[in-house]
Design an enzyme around this catalytic site. Sequence first.
Site, mmCIF file in Angstrom:
data_model
loop_
_atom_site.group_PDB
_atom_site.id
_atom_site.type_symbol
_atom_site.label_atom_id
_atom_site.label_comp_id
_atom_site.label_asym_id
_atom_site.label_seq_id
_atom_site.Cartn_x
_atom_site.Cartn_y
_atom_site.Cartn_z
ATOM 1 N N HIS A 1 55.381 4.055 25.835
ATOM 2 C CA HIS A 1 54.787 5.286 25.319
ATOM 3 C C HIS A 1 53.407 4.910 24.790
ATOM 4 C CE1 HIS A 1 54.794 8.794 22.255
ATOM 5 N NE2 HIS A 1 54.415 9.228 23.430
ATOM 6 N N SER B 1 53.387 10.391 17.901
ATOM 7 C CA SER B 1 52.616 11.621 18.064
ATOM 8 C C SER B 1 51.565 11.777 16.962
ATOM 9 C CB SER B 1 53.562 12.811 18.039
ATOM 10 O OG SER B 1 52.849 13.976 18.344
ATOM 11 N N LYS C 1 58.358 14.988 29.300
ATOM 12 C CA LYS C 1 59.098 13.969 28.590
ATOM 13 C C LYS C 1 60.507 13.789 29.178
ATOM 14 C CE LYS C 1 56.455 12.046 25.348
ATOM 15 N NZ LYS C 1 55.135 12.591 25.237
ATOM 16 N N ARG D 1 48.008 22.639 21.963
ATOM 17 C CA ARG D 1 47.798 21.633 23.012
ATOM 18 C C ARG D 1 46.961 22.172 24.148
ATOM 19 N NH1 ARG D 1 50.225 16.247 22.744
ATOM 20 N NH2 ARG D 1 51.705 16.401 21.040
ATOM 21 N N ASP E 1 49.379 8.779 27.941
ATOM 22 C CA ASP E 1 50.683 8.880 27.262
ATOM 23 C C ASP E 1 51.832 8.014 27.788
ATOM 24 O OD1 ASP E 1 51.963 10.334 25.050
ATOM 25 O OD2 ASP E 1 53.231 11.208 26.592
ATOM 26 N N ARG F 1 58.883 19.773 21.163
ATOM 27 C CA ARG F 1 60.164 19.343 21.728
ATOM 28 C C ARG F 1 61.277 19.536 20.700
ATOM 29 N NH1 ARG F 1 60.877 14.651 21.842
ATOM 30 N NH2 ARG F 1 59.010 14.069 20.684
ATOM 31 N N LYS G 1 46.597 8.287 20.500
ATOM 32 C CA LYS G 1 46.645 7.738 21.867
ATOM 33 C C LYS G 1 45.675 8.469 22.797
ATOM 34 C CE LYS G 1 51.043 8.448 22.502
ATOM 35 N NZ LYS G 1 51.283 8.991 21.150
ATOM 36 N N THR G 2 45.762 9.799 22.802
ATOM 37 C CA THR G 2 44.907 10.572 23.707
ATOM 38 C C THR G 2 43.449 10.497 23.264
ATOM 39 O OG1 THR G 2 46.738 12.051 24.218
ATOM 40 C CG2 THR G 2 44.533 12.873 24.696
HETATM 41 P P1 ATP Z 1 50.995 12.692 21.261
HETATM 42 O O1 ATP Z 1 51.923 11.556 21.526
HETATM 43 O O2 ATP Z 1 51.663 13.815 20.545
HETATM 44 O O3 ATP Z 1 50.262 13.134 22.493
HETATM 45 P P2 ATP Z 1 48.611 11.205 20.393
HETATM 46 O O4 ATP Z 1 48.952 9.839 19.923
HETATM 47 O O5 ATP Z 1 48.038 11.318 21.754
HETATM 48 O O6 ATP Z 1 49.884 12.174 20.185
HETATM 49 P P3 ATP Z 1 46.220 12.542 19.587
HETATM 50 O O7 ATP Z 1 46.418 13.734 20.453
HETATM 51 O O8 ATP Z 1 45.167 11.569 20.022
HETATM 52 O O9 ATP Z 1 47.593 11.793 19.335
HETATM 53 O O10 ATP Z 1 45.953 13.074 18.119
HETATM 54 C C1 ATP Z 1 45.209 12.434 17.128
HETATM 55 C C2 ATP Z 1 44.653 13.535 16.240
HETATM 56 O O11 ATP Z 1 44.100 12.995 15.060
HETATM 57 C C3 ATP Z 1 43.538 14.292 16.943
HETATM 58 O O12 ATP Z 1 43.624 15.632 16.557
HETATM 59 C C4 ATP Z 1 42.282 13.621 16.357
HETATM 60 O O13 ATP Z 1 41.168 14.471 16.369
HETATM 61 C C5 ATP Z 1 42.732 13.340 14.931
HETATM 62 N N1 ATP Z 1 42.042 12.220 14.242
HETATM 63 C C6 ATP Z 1 41.416 12.315 13.071
HETATM 64 N N2 ATP Z 1 40.943 11.124 12.680
HETATM 65 C C7 ATP Z 1 41.280 10.242 13.630
HETATM 66 C C8 ATP Z 1 41.067 8.837 13.778
HETATM 67 N N3 ATP Z 1 40.418 8.123 12.863
HETATM 68 N N4 ATP Z 1 41.555 8.238 14.894
HETATM 69 C C9 ATP Z 1 42.244 8.951 15.806
HETATM 70 N N5 ATP Z 1 42.475 10.272 15.703
HETATM 71 C C10 ATP Z 1 42.001 10.930 14.633
HETATM 72 MN MN MN Z 2 48.678 12.320 23.494
#
Ligand code: ATP
Ligand code: MN
Length: 538
Positions: free
Chosen positions: A221, A239, A201, A323, A258, A60, A243-244
């Site tokens: 969020h 980010s 978004k 992604r 999300d 973004r 979360k995911t």
């Molecule tokens: P966005 O808002 O951009 O979608 P998000 O909060 O959903 O971000 P994730 O997509 O879950 O974030 O990304 C977390 C990243 O960190 C993943 O690539 C995951 O494999 C990695 N990772 C490594 N160690 C950990 C951990 N201990 N807990 C969570 N994620 C981890």
């Molecule tokens: Mn996510």
Amino acid sequence: MSNSTAITKTISLTNYGIKHNNIKYQLTPDELHQITIDNELGVASSLGALAVNTGEFTGRSPRDRFIVKDEVTKDKIWWGDINIPFEPQSFDKLYDKVISYLNEKELFVRDAYACADPLYKMNIRVINEYPWSNMFSYNMFLRPTEEELQSFDPEWTVVNAPGFMADAKIDGTRQHNFAILNFTRKIALVGGTGYTGEIKKGIFSALNFILPTFKNVLPMHCSANIGEDGDTAIFFGLSGTGKTTLSTDPNRKLIGDDEHGWTPENSVFNFEGGCYAKVINLSSEKEPEIYGAIKKGAILENVIMDDAGNVDFGDTSITQNTRVSYPIYHIENIQQPSIGKNVKNIFFLTADAFGVLPPISKLTPAQAAYHFISGYTAKVAGTEAGVVEPQPSFSACFGAPFMPLHPTVYAEMLSKKMQESGVDVWLINTGWTGGPYGVGKRMELKYTRAMISAALSGELGLYNYDNYHIHSVFGVAQPRECPGVPTSVLSPRTTWNDDEAYYTTAFKLTNAFRENFKKFENYASEEIRRGGPQRYAF
Ligand code: ATP
Ligand code: MN
């Protein structure tokens, strides 16, 4: 699902100023996948998923996100660097230019909706220049039934023209790309960027204004899932904090990854119909559910593949922000419809690159309010050799770029809901341990998962004070033991093997917290101000 249903309806876009009939309405994902390949706009990966490049933008562009300042918005929006005002007349002119541009193109149109709770459902029409962006819209928004489509009345429209370049001097934009919300005309106008995240978004930001202002719903969020006993957990975080990753839990039903709303009826509903996962370093061993969702119907963005279409998830030569989008039914264990009741636990996820926050800690209500308003995570330094100093990054409500109202509006709503539902709030550091970025290492995913499971099942002995240690700097309650996690991992100081370095770095972070919180001090009660770190460097 409705994948194979042939849609018989045709539509006209004359009321949008589109004069031609070259409109592909409500195509199936299979059709869009094929058209993308036939038009050489993407290729099939060996996993079956479509792979595309989003072009110049692979993320973004917050500085090019505007809100039209008019009667509806002028007194309500928190104007500034995040919510940048745009003149209504400039919008009308730019909209007409984009429409003229789209009048020369074949168009892909999709009717969909946001908000899984029927009480808050919002119909959306998405007009895309590219077939794969329209497939993204199928994946990410909620999919109406054939019957609902027959009488579909779109409330908001997303006009998405990645190939249209604005002329900043004439059009009032900052540069050639833009994402502009118009709350009077109910249009999200996205141009000059093919990054699909702007579409989802854009609608998220619109809902973050509409829901709290007119419906008393708290937009968040966050991701959400639900346990076997019907308890809902939500996970806030910026980010890359997890979360995911962490909401996709084989033992709990996924509600969404999300964007959610918390209603006055005390349920939590997903705004979306799909997930948008980061795939950097993705492995089938560590994240089998997400890996398994990458099949026909999913769209990979900006990944590198060999000639046979095998993806190298470790290759970040286009971007770190690789992604995949997929409809939520690509995940096996899901809650349908995407609504949860009975919120029992809230997790604040932070990827602390200083490596000083405990991997899990329990927050008091005042600490929870403080951390929500602060919205801390850290960015690891750029990829230049030798630069390893992490950068603290604060984003109110763990999502400031999407929040049109003042952060305290959302914070007050959340505090009230937390009180009413008696939730437990946890701070989870999914970032570094054993030292800062460059010295320590990322927290192991299996340990983070074990800590979250223990919090959810009550195994952390929550109500026995002896089971916790109050962190001398951050003031949070750190469990002494956790099933499935080596005890040494629970105390960040112990993992460092250097007390002085640990405290020096912890104070650096507390100073950053304090500096950031200054702008909220006038809005926060004494109690909330005391919810922050308690000791600072001098
Ligand atoms: P966005 O808002 O951009 O979608 P998000 O909060 O959903 O971000 P994730 O997509 O879950 O974030 O990304 C977390 C990243 O960190 C993943 O690539 C995951 O494999 C990695 N990772 C490594 N160690 C950990 C951990 N201990 N807990 C969570 N994620 C981890
Ligand atoms: Mn996510």
